[in-house]
Scaffold this motif. Sequence first.
Motif, short mmCIF file in Angstrom:
data_model
loop_
_atom_site.label_atom_id
_atom_site.label_comp_id
_atom_site.label_asym_id
_atom_site.label_seq_id
_atom_site.Cartn_x
_atom_site.Cartn_y
_atom_site.Cartn_z
N GLU A 51 13.35 -105.87 39.01
CA GLU A 51 13.36 -105.39 37.78
C GLU A 51 12.54 -104.33 37.62
O GLU A 51 13.01 -103.05 37.18
N VAL A 52 11.19 -104.36 37.94
CA VAL A 52 10.35 -103.01 38.09
C VAL A 52 10.76 -101.99 38.88
O VAL A 52 10.65 -100.84 38.38
N LEU A 53 11.31 -102.27 39.96
CA LEU A 53 11.81 -101.37 40.94
C LEU A 53 13.03 -100.61 40.35
O LEU A 53 13.33 -99.59 40.36
N GLY A 54 14.01 -101.42 39.46
CA GLY A 54 15.17 -100.76 39.06
C GLY A 54 14.59 -99.95 37.67
O GLY A 54 15.37 -99.04 37.64
N MET A 55 13.72 -100.36 37.00
CA MET A 55 13.09 -99.60 35.97
C MET A 55 12.71 -98.13 36.42
O MET A 55 12.70 -97.19 35.98
N THR A 56 11.83 -98.20 37.60
CA THR A 56 11.37 -97.05 38.34
C THR A 56 12.53 -96.18 38.71
O THR A 56 12.40 -94.94 38.21
N ARG A 57 13.60 -96.56 39.21
CA ARG A 57 14.61 -95.82 39.41
C ARG A 57 15.21 -95.13 38.03
O ARG A 57 15.62 -94.03 38.10
N GLU A 58 15.41 -95.97 36.99
CA GLU A 58 15.91 -95.30 35.81
C GLU A 58 14.77 -94.45 35.22
O GLU A 58 15.57 -93.19 34.80
N TYR A 59 13.65 -94.42 35.32
CA TYR A 59 12.68 -93.47 34.79
C TYR A 59 12.71 -92.17 35.69
O TYR A 59 12.81 -91.10 35.05
N GLU A 60 13.06 -92.40 36.97
CA GLU A 60 13.35 -91.06 37.76
C GLU A 60 14.45 -90.33 37.26
O GLU A 60 14.58 -89.21 37.23
N THR A 61 15.68 -91.13 37.07
CA THR A 61 16.74 -90.28 36.31
C THR A 61 16.38 -89.64 35.18
O THR A 61 16.68 -88.56 34.88
N ILE A 62 15.84 -90.41 34.36
CA ILE A 62 15.28 -89.71 32.98
C ILE A 62 14.48 -88.55 33.14
O ILE A 62 14.56 -87.54 32.39
N ALA A 63 13.52 -88.70 34.17
CA ALA A 63 12.79 -87.65 34.50
C ALA A 63 13.28 -86.34 34.72
O ALA A 63 12.94 -85.24 34.59
N ALA A 64 14.29 -86.49 35.72
CA ALA A 64 15.03 -85.69 36.22
C ALA A 64 15.91 -84.77 35.11
O ALA A 64 15.93 -83.60 34.98
N LEU A 65 16.36 -85.52 34.41
CA LEU A 65 17.09 -85.02 32.99
C LEU A 65 16.25 -84.26 32.13
O LEU A 65 16.52 -83.09 31.75
N TRP A 66 15.01 -84.57 31.98
CA TRP A 66 13.96 -83.96 31.18
C TRP A 66 13.61 -82.43 31.85
O TRP A 66 13.38 -81.60 31.30
N GLU A 67 13.38 -82.89 33.04
CA GLU A 67 13.18 -81.75 33.95
C GLU A 67 14.17 -80.74 33.95
O GLU A 67 13.86 -79.25 33.60
N GLY A 68 15.36 -80.94 34.08
CA GLY A 68 16.64 -80.07 33.88
C GLY A 68 16.78 -79.37 32.65
O GLY A 68 16.69 -78.03 32.36
N PHE A 69 16.32 -79.83 31.47
CA PHE A 69 16.22 -79.71 30.00
C PHE A 69 14.93 -78.68 29.89
O PHE A 69 15.22 -77.61 29.43
N HIS A 70 14.03 -78.86 30.61
CA HIS A 70 12.57 -78.11 30.59
C HIS A 70 12.97 -76.65 31.08
O HIS A 70 12.65 -75.69 30.64
#
Length: 93
Positions: free
Chosen positions: A40-59
């Motif tokens: 579960e923790v590893l899965g959440m880490t992958r989800e955060y990477e996706t969200i971080a990539a989206l925010w980076e694109g927005f930035h």
Amino acid sequence: MSLTGPSLFERERDRLSAEITGGFEELLSSSNILNRKLEEVLGMTREYETIAALWEGFHELMRGQRNETLEDRAVGLPGTGSHVVSTNSNSQR
């Protein structure tokens, strides 16, 4: 085994064997729970990477638009506070 029933040694051996077996079953169950939590923790880490990539694109998009806006202001658009009426001292005469 004697004719009168299991000896004290055999009863104690069976009790300890059952206790050890129960301990191993509990250990196995706890290990399975730990593995699920780690997944579960590893899965959440992958989800955060996706969200971080989206925010980076927005930035990056917003920073690009900000740079374009600053370039437009450098031209001196009226109402932006950067409009220069004249920089040539000859035109004032």
